[in-house]
Design a protein around this motif. Structure first.
Motif, PDB file in Angstrom:
ATOM      1  N   VAL A  61       0.858  -1.185   0.000  1.00  0.00           N
ATOM      2  CA  VAL A  61       0.000   0.000   0.000  1.00  0.00           C
ATOM      3  C   VAL A  61       0.892   1.233   0.000  1.00  0.00           C
ATOM      4  CG1 VAL A  61      -1.790   1.269   1.234  1.00  0.00           C
ATOM      5  CG2 VAL A  61      -1.795  -1.237   1.259  1.00  0.00           C
ATOM      6  N   SER A  62       0.575   2.177  -0.890  1.00  0.00           N
ATOM      7  CA  SER A  62       1.334   3.427  -0.986  1.00  0.00           C
ATOM      8  C   SER A  62       0.420   4.611  -0.730  1.00  0.00           C
ATOM      9  CB  SER A  62       1.962   3.574  -2.369  1.00  0.00           C
ATOM     10  OG  SER A  62       2.927   2.575  -2.586  1.00  0.00           O
ATOM     11  N   LEU A  63       0.986   5.614  -0.115  1.00  0.00           N
ATOM     12  CA  LEU A  63       0.312   6.885   0.147  1.00  0.00           C
ATOM     13  C   LEU A  63       1.193   7.974  -0.427  1.00  0.00           C
ATOM     14  CD1 LEU A  63      -1.867   8.642   1.579  1.00  0.00           C
ATOM     15  CD2 LEU A  63      -0.379   8.585   3.593  1.00  0.00           C
ATOM     16  N   ASP A  64       0.631   8.821  -1.250  1.00  0.00           N
ATOM     17  CA  ASP A  64       1.395   9.886  -1.884  1.00  0.00           C
ATOM     18  C   ASP A  64       2.649   9.342  -2.564  1.00  0.00           C
ATOM     19  OD1 ASP A  64      -0.482  11.788  -1.016  1.00  0.00           O
ATOM     20  OD2 ASP A  64       0.570  12.070   0.890  1.00  0.00           O
ATOM     21  N   GLY A  65       2.510   8.147  -3.173  1.00  0.00           N
ATOM     22  CA  GLY A  65       3.606   7.554  -3.926  1.00  0.00           C
ATOM     23  C   GLY A  65       4.656   6.843  -3.094  1.00  0.00           C
ATOM     24  N   ARG A  66       4.465   6.775  -1.802  1.00  0.00           N
ATOM     25  CA  ARG A  66       5.444   6.181  -0.891  1.00  0.00           C
ATOM     26  C   ARG A  66       4.877   4.917  -0.263  1.00  0.00           C
ATOM     27  NH1 ARG A  66       6.430   9.428   4.521  1.00  0.00           N
ATOM     28  NH2 ARG A  66       6.958   7.660   5.805  1.00  0.00           N
ATOM     29  N   PRO A  67       5.577   3.769  -0.353  1.00  0.00           N
ATOM     30  CA  PRO A  67       5.090   2.557   0.299  1.00  0.00           C
ATOM     31  C   PRO A  67       4.986   2.766   1.812  1.00  0.00           C
ATOM     32  CG  PRO A  67       6.897   2.039  -1.193  1.00  0.00           C
ATOM     33  CD  PRO A  67       6.837   3.535  -1.061  1.00  0.00           C
ATOM     34  N   VAL A  68       3.827   2.400   2.364  1.00  0.00           N
ATOM     35  CA  VAL A  68       3.600   2.630   3.794  1.00  0.00           C
ATOM     36  C   VAL A  68       3.152   1.389   4.548  1.00  0.00           C
ATOM     37  CG1 VAL A  68       3.111   5.094   3.509  1.00  0.00           C
ATOM     38  CG2 VAL A  68       1.223   3.437   3.395  1.00  0.00           C
ATOM     39  N   GLY A  69       2.708   0.359   3.828  1.00  0.00           N
ATOM     40  CA  GLY A  69       2.217  -0.815   4.529  1.00  0.00           C
ATOM     41  C   GLY A  69       1.922  -1.968   3.605  1.00  0.00           C
ATOM     42  N   LEU A  70       1.411  -3.017   4.216  1.00  0.00           N
ATOM     43  CA  LEU A  70       1.088  -4.249   3.499  1.00  0.00           C
ATOM     44  C   LEU A  70      -0.305  -4.704   3.915  1.00  0.00           C
ATOM     45  CD1 LEU A  70       2.505  -6.639   1.758  1.00  0.00           C
ATOM     46  CD2 LEU A  70       2.523  -7.818   3.959  1.00  0.00           C
ATOM     47  N   VAL A  71      -1.070  -5.171   2.947  1.00  0.00           N
ATOM     48  CA  VAL A  71      -2.354  -5.809   3.221  1.00  0.00           C
ATOM     49  C   VAL A  71      -2.327  -7.177   2.559  1.00  0.00           C
ATOM     50  CG1 VAL A  71      -4.851  -5.756   2.847  1.00  0.00           C
ATOM     51  CG2 VAL A  71      -3.643  -3.647   3.388  1.00  0.00           C
ATOM     52  N   GLN A  72      -2.743  -8.179   3.307  1.00  0.00           N
ATOM     53  CA  GLN A  72      -2.941  -9.508   2.751  1.00  0.00           C
ATOM     54  C   GLN A  72      -4.445  -9.710   2.603  1.00  0.00           C
ATOM     55  OE1 GLN A  72      -0.738 -11.763   5.779  1.00  0.00           O
ATOM     56  NE2 GLN A  72       0.739 -12.236   4.174  1.00  0.00           N
ATOM     57  N   ARG A  73      -4.842 -10.177   1.416  1.00  0.00           N
ATOM     58  CA  ARG A  73      -6.256 -10.406   1.142  1.00  0.00           C
ATOM     59  C   ARG A  73      -6.384 -11.773   0.489  1.00  0.00           C
ATOM     60  NH1 ARG A  73      -9.394  -6.060  -2.511  1.00  0.00           N
ATOM     61  NH2 ARG A  73      -7.696  -6.577  -3.931  1.00  0.00           N
ATOM     62  N   ALA A  74      -7.274 -12.600   1.032  1.00  0.00           N
ATOM     63  CA  ALA A  74      -7.389 -13.968   0.516  1.00  0.00           C
ATOM     64  C   ALA A  74      -8.780 -14.523   0.751  1.00  0.00           C
ATOM     65  CB  ALA A  74      -6.368 -14.866   1.216  1.00  0.00           C
ATOM     66  N   LEU A  75      -9.181 -15.433  -0.113  1.00  0.00           N
ATOM     67  CA  LEU A  75     -10.393 -16.214   0.121  1.00  0.00           C
ATOM     68  C   LEU A  75     -10.109 -17.168   1.281  1.00  0.00           C
ATOM     69  CD1 LEU A  75     -11.437 -17.152  -3.517  1.00  0.00           C
ATOM     70  CD2 LEU A  75     -12.672 -15.653  -1.947  1.00  0.00           C
ATOM     71  N   ILE A  76     -10.941 -17.129   2.286  1.00  0.00           N
ATOM     72  CA  ILE A  76     -10.707 -17.949   3.471  1.00  0.00           C
ATOM     73  C   ILE A  76     -10.711 -19.433   3.105  1.00  0.00           C
ATOM     74  CG2 ILE A  76     -11.586 -18.578   5.750  1.00  0.00           C
ATOM     75  CD1 ILE A  76     -12.702 -15.673   5.914  1.00  0.00           C
ATOM     76  N   HIS A  77     -11.577 -19.840   2.202  1.00  0.00           N
ATOM     77  CA  HIS A  77     -11.664 -21.255   1.834  1.00  0.00           C
ATOM     78  C   HIS A  77     -10.404 -21.759   1.128  1.00  0.00           C
ATOM     79  CE1 HIS A  77     -15.902 -20.792   2.925  1.00  0.00           C
ATOM     80  NE2 HIS A  77     -15.941 -22.110   2.992  1.00  0.00           N
ATOM     81  N   ASP A  94      -5.458  -9.098   6.445  1.00  0.00           N
ATOM     82  CA  ASP A  94      -4.466  -8.843   7.483  1.00  0.00           C
ATOM     83  C   ASP A  94      -3.675  -7.641   6.998  1.00  0.00           C
ATOM     84  OD1 ASP A  94      -3.077  -9.083   9.825  1.00  0.00           O
ATOM     85  OD2 ASP A  94      -2.175 -11.015   9.353  1.00  0.00           O
ATOM     86  N   TYR A  95      -3.067  -6.907   7.884  1.00  0.00           N
ATOM     87  CA  TYR A  95      -2.493  -5.626   7.480  1.00  0.00           C
ATOM     88  C   TYR A  95      -1.415  -5.203   8.469  1.00  0.00           C
ATOM     89  CZ  TYR A  95      -6.186  -4.970  10.801  1.00  0.00           C
ATOM     90  OH  TYR A  95      -6.999  -5.133  11.891  1.00  0.00           O
ATOM     91  N   LEU A  96      -0.554  -4.342   7.987  1.00  0.00           N
ATOM     92  CA  LEU A  96       0.434  -3.697   8.850  1.00  0.00           C
ATOM     93  C   LEU A  96       0.773  -2.341   8.271  1.00  0.00           C
ATOM     94  CD1 LEU A  96       3.592  -3.699   7.530  1.00  0.00           C
ATOM     95  CD2 LEU A  96       3.306  -6.126   7.940  1.00  0.00           C
ATOM     96  N   ILE A  97       1.095  -1.430   9.153  1.00  0.00           N
ATOM     97  CA  ILE A  97       1.655  -0.144   8.750  1.00  0.00           C
ATOM     98  C   ILE A  97       3.146  -0.261   9.012  1.00  0.00           C
ATOM     99  CG2 ILE A  97       1.747   2.339   9.180  1.00  0.00           C
ATOM    100  CD1 ILE A  97      -1.189   2.143  10.054  1.00  0.00           C
ATOM    101  N   GLY A  98       3.921  -0.194   7.961  1.00  0.00           N
ATOM    102  CA  GLY A  98       5.353  -0.407   8.072  1.00  0.00           C
ATOM    103  C   GLY A  98       6.145   0.800   8.510  1.00  0.00           C
ATOM    104  N   GLU A  99       5.618   1.980   8.272  1.00  0.00           N
ATOM    105  CA  GLU A  99       6.349   3.204   8.599  1.00  0.00           C
ATOM    106  C   GLU A  99       5.921   3.713   9.975  1.00  0.00           C
ATOM    107  OE1 GLU A  99       8.895   4.223   6.815  1.00  0.00           O
ATOM    108  OE2 GLU A  99       8.490   2.538   5.484  1.00  0.00           O
ATOM    109  N   PRO A 100       6.819   3.630  10.958  1.00  0.00           N
ATOM    110  CA  PRO A 100       6.468   3.991  12.343  1.00  0.00           C
ATOM    111  C   PRO A 100       5.872   5.388  12.505  1.00  0.00           C
ATOM    112  CG  PRO A 100       8.604   2.906  12.284  1.00  0.00           C
ATOM    113  CD  PRO A 100       8.196   3.138  10.849  1.00  0.00           C
ATOM    114  N   ALA A 101       6.371   6.357  11.754  1.00  0.00           N
ATOM    115  CA  ALA A 101       5.884   7.735  11.905  1.00  0.00           C
ATOM    116  C   ALA A 101       4.424   7.885  11.490  1.00  0.00           C
ATOM    117  CB  ALA A 101       6.757   8.691  11.092  1.00  0.00           C
TER     118      ALA A 101
END
Length: 185
Positions: free
Chosen positions: A64-80, A103-110
């Motif tokens: 995931v990017s915000l204003d062109g900068r990578p900021v996090g990760l999202v995992q998306r999947a069919l549960i089955h 599932d998700y994380l924000i990678g940039e602490p700030a």
């Protein structure tokens, strides 16, 4: 003066080989490591995310990017597509065919604690309804101790529908998890 998270649009793309070093750095961050409990060595990240990069994994790992900068990760999947996840969810809630998990994380602490998590979740929920028209529901399980995560889910409009034991990512956590749901509306 606090850094603004920006109000530009969020964009995402599939995780690529060139992202693995950045992902390793994110996973090594103490806050992310606390909840993801993942091998953050480059070798570990290559081992565990390589199949996704090569398109061999049924789920999506999205940078995931915000204003062109990578900021996090999202995992998306069919549960089955993931029998262990299906069994964990089904122990607490009905899992309709075609349901998706996130599932998700924000990678940039700030950028943590500034509403970015709920914004990422809400944006990916809306995209799921558009890009996966057969998806009836989105389910997210979060360890009860991770208050920041479940608050972000609530701010993003997901509803807590159950709580109970699930296997935690971090063995030091208790098994109590909250399950959140978004329904196509």
């Amino acid at each position: 003066m606090s850094e603004s998270i920006g109000d530009g649009p969020l964009h995402w793309r599939r995780l690529a080989a060139g992202d693995l070093r950045l992902l390793a750095r994110w996973l090594a961050d103490p806050i992310v490591a606390r909840w993801w409990n993942h091998d953050s060595t480059l070798e570990g990240v290559e081992r565990d995310f390589g199949a996704s990069v090569r398109g061999e994994e049924p789920g999506e790992d999205l940078v995931v990017s915000l204003d062109g900068r990578p900021v996090g990760l999202v995992q998306r999947a069919l549960i089955h597509d993931y029998p262990e996840d299906l069994a964990e969810f089904a122990g607490l809630v009905e899992v309709p065919e075609g349901a998706v998990e996130l599932d998700y994380l924000i990678g940039e602490p700030a950028l943590r604690g500034r509403g970015l998590g709920s914004r990422m979740i809400a944006t990916l929920v809306r995209d799921t309804w558009t890009s996966r028209p057969a998806t009836p529901a989105i389910l997210v399980a979060v360890v009860a101790a991770n208050a920041a995560s479940w608050r972000a889910l609530e701010k993003a409009g997901l509803r807590r529908i159950a709580e109970g034991p699930m296997t935690p990512e971090n063995p030091s956590d208790g098994s109590l998890h909250y399950v959140y749901r978004a329904e196509r509306g």
